[in-house]
Design a protein around this motif. Structure first.
Motif, PDB file in Angstrom:
ATOM      1  N   GLU A 232       0.779  -0.912   0.261  1.00 57.72           N
ATOM      2  CA  GLU A 232      -0.296   0.269   0.082  1.00 57.72           C
ATOM      3  C   GLU A 232       0.777   1.453   0.394  1.00 57.72           C
ATOM      4  O   GLU A 232       1.714   1.284   0.744  1.00 57.72           O
ATOM      5  N   LYS A 233       0.770   2.318  -0.610  1.00 52.75           N
ATOM      6  CA  LYS A 233       1.392   3.097  -1.049  1.00 52.75           C
ATOM      7  C   LYS A 233       1.033   4.480   0.127  1.00 52.75           C
ATOM      8  O   LYS A 233      -1.171   4.218  -0.267  1.00 52.75           O
ATOM      9  N   ILE A 234       1.755   5.280   0.390  1.00 52.17           N
ATOM     10  CA  ILE A 234       1.019   6.724   1.001  1.00 52.17           C
ATOM     11  C   ILE A 234       0.082   7.500  -0.114  1.00 52.17           C
ATOM     12  O   ILE A 234       1.537   8.046  -1.487  1.00 52.17           O
ATOM     13  N   THR A 235      -0.518   7.808  -0.249  1.00 50.66           N
ATOM     14  CA  THR A 235      -1.419   8.843  -0.950  1.00 50.66           C
ATOM     15  C   THR A 235      -1.106  10.415  -0.834  1.00 50.66           C
ATOM     16  O   THR A 235      -0.997  10.839   0.087  1.00 50.66           O
ATOM     17  N   LEU A 236      -1.763  10.952  -1.685  1.00 52.22           N
ATOM     18  CA  LEU A 236      -1.279  12.375  -1.279  1.00 52.22           C
ATOM     19  C   LEU A 236      -2.358  12.987  -0.139  1.00 52.22           C
ATOM     20  O   LEU A 236      -2.515  13.348   0.215  1.00 52.22           O
ATOM     21  N   GLN A 237      -3.909  12.594  -0.360  1.00 53.69           N
ATOM     22  CA  GLN A 237      -4.781  12.775   1.224  1.00 53.69           C
ATOM     23  C   GLN A 237      -4.154  12.135   1.813  1.00 53.69           C
ATOM     24  O   GLN A 237      -3.651  13.186   2.813  1.00 53.69           O
ATOM     25  N   ASP A 238      -3.190  11.217   2.589  1.00 53.77           N
ATOM     26  CA  ASP A 238      -2.274  10.812   3.424  1.00 53.77           C
ATOM     27  C   ASP A 238      -1.383  12.069   3.873  1.00 53.77           C
ATOM     28  O   ASP A 238      -0.800  12.270   4.470  1.00 53.77           O
ATOM     29  N   ILE A 239      -0.646  12.462   2.763  1.00 55.03           N
ATOM     30  CA  ILE A 239       0.233  13.629   3.398  1.00 55.03           C
ATOM     31  C   ILE A 239      -0.266  14.690   3.900  1.00 55.03           C
ATOM     32  O   ILE A 239       0.074  15.077   4.510  1.00 55.03           O
ATOM     33  N   GLU A 240      -1.364  15.022   2.399  1.00 52.77           N
ATOM     34  CA  GLU A 240      -2.325  16.296   3.308  1.00 52.77           C
ATOM     35  C   GLU A 240      -2.744  16.691   4.795  1.00 52.77           C
ATOM     36  O   GLU A 240      -2.698  17.377   5.329  1.00 52.77           O
ATOM     37  N   SER A 241      -2.554  15.616   4.888  1.00 50.92           N
ATOM     38  CA  SER A 241      -3.740  15.500   6.357  1.00 50.92           C
ATOM     39  C   SER A 241      -2.925  15.110   7.678  1.00 50.92           C
ATOM     40  O   SER A 241      -2.594  15.323   8.643  1.00 50.92           O
ATOM     41  N   LEU A 242      -0.830  15.049   7.320  1.00 50.83           N
ATOM     42  CA  LEU A 242       0.363  15.042   7.947  1.00 50.83           C
ATOM     43  C   LEU A 242       0.449  16.558   8.695  1.00 50.83           C
ATOM     44  O   LEU A 242       0.343  17.142   7.878  1.00 50.83           O
ATOM     45  N   ASP A 243       0.514  16.477   9.925  1.00 43.39           N
ATOM     46  CA  ASP A 243       0.918  17.640  10.593  1.00 43.39           C
ATOM     47  C   ASP A 243       2.498  17.974  10.792  1.00 43.39           C
ATOM     48  O   ASP A 243       3.205  17.685  11.453  1.00 43.39           O
ATOM     49  N   ILE A 244       2.877  18.538   9.533  1.00 43.87           N
ATOM     50  CA  ILE A 244       3.643  18.806   9.334  1.00 43.87           C
ATOM     51  C   ILE A 244       4.449  19.891   8.859  1.00 43.87           C
ATOM     52  O   ILE A 244       3.406  20.543   8.266  1.00 43.87           O
ATOM     53  N   PRO A 245       5.568  20.755   8.356  1.00 48.88           N
ATOM     54  CA  PRO A 245       5.812  21.989   8.260  1.00 48.88           C
ATOM     55  C   PRO A 245       4.938  22.045   6.817  1.00 48.88           C
ATOM     56  O   PRO A 245       5.526  21.098   5.711  1.00 48.88           O
ATOM     57  N   PRO A 246       4.379  23.308   6.158  1.00 52.47           N
ATOM     58  CA  PRO A 246       4.239  23.449   4.518  1.00 52.47           C
ATOM     59  C   PRO A 246       5.078  23.080   3.958  1.00 52.47           C
ATOM     60  O   PRO A 246       4.980  22.685   2.473  1.00 52.47           O
TER      61      PRO A 246
END
Length: 270
Positions: A232-246
């Motif tokens: 399972e690859k990490i998706t765009l939605q997974d990244i958008e939900s991360l609490d990391i700097p823009p």
């Protein structure tokens, strides 16, 4: 006319006859570092007894490439011009791509010469790559962004080729071991140079093999494809939900979508 000229990645003998001719006759030299370019040209001149035409040098690197192109007078390309990386092929983890796009946009003539490239050399030398592979250049230096990139590398259905610094090569093997210690990895250090060194083994064995070794030099890494084709690859939605700097988030999204990091970053901070 503009020629993109690949330069040796360590061994001066890897320069082509055509590259020597173009370097000799060029009037304008665009390069990452004028000091490096001048030194290389002098070495080539002495080694091959070249008759070098007088040149004007311009520094065009990753920090100023866009601004330089914005302000350039396109009549300069009526002269014979070359773009040289410090080592290797322009535009492959090196500046030059914006200059290619400029030439295309203005419908100006340009050519890319064939030559030295650590990416293809590593892929062939690895014995891992047969046909398809993915090239990712340098991964993020640290933090959540790097963890996500490594996870996606290890989930890839194709072998992955990376570049890595001597300061982070052990860390990269450690990171691979955390996910899949048995993953087969090929390493090559100082390719084409006197002390070229190759390793191929499981990540866990490489971790031991690199202990107490001199790690100085340029590293290329080829990582075997995942045997689990349903990973399972990490998706765009997974990244958008991360609490990391823009800024980190923009770099990750760019790797998935191919869009400009700047454009993504500006949308994130709106």
């Amino acid at each position: 006319m503009l020629y993109f000229v690949p330069t040796p990645i360590g061994n001066l003998a890897d320069i082509s006859e055509r590259a020597l001719n173009v370097i000799s006759s060029s009037e304008i030299v665009f390069c990452e570092d004028t000091r490096v370019a001048k030194k290389l040209i002098n070495l080539l001149k002495d080694r091959y007894n070249l008759n070098i035409k007088e040149k004007i040098f311009y520094s065009v690197h990753s920090h100023n490439e866009k601004d330089f192109i914005f302000n350039i007078d396109q009549s300069i390309f009526e002269k014979e011009c070359i773009y040289m990386s410090d080592a290797g092929m322009p535009c492959i983890s090196d500046p030059g791509v914006h200059l290619v796009r400029y030439m295309q946009e203005k419908k100006l003539a340009y050519e890319v010469l064939s030559g030295s490239n650590a990416l293809l050399l590593s892929a062939v030398a690895s014995g891992i790559v047969e046909k398809e592979f993915t090239f990712l250049g340098f991964l993020s230096n640290r933090g959540e962004a790097r963890k996500i990139e490594i996870q996606n590398v290890l989930n890839s259905i194709y072998p992955v080729v990376l570049y890595e610094s001597p300061k982070r090569i052990i860390g990269l093997i450690d990171d691979i071991c955390e996910v899949d210690k048995d993953r087969r990895v090929f390493l090559i250090k100082e390719a084409t140079k006197k002390f070229e060194t190759k390793y191929i083994d499981s990540a866990k064995n490489l971790k031991i093999a690199l202990e107490d070794k001199n790690l100085n030099g340029e590293w290329s890494v080829v990582i075997e494809a995942s045997k689990n084709q349903n990973s399972e690859k990490i998706t765009l939605q997974d990244i958008e939900s991360l609490d990391i700097p823009p800024k980190q988030k923009a770099k990750l999204i760019s790797k998935i979508t191919g869009k400009s990091v700047k454009e993504i970053y500006n949308n994130l901070i709106k």
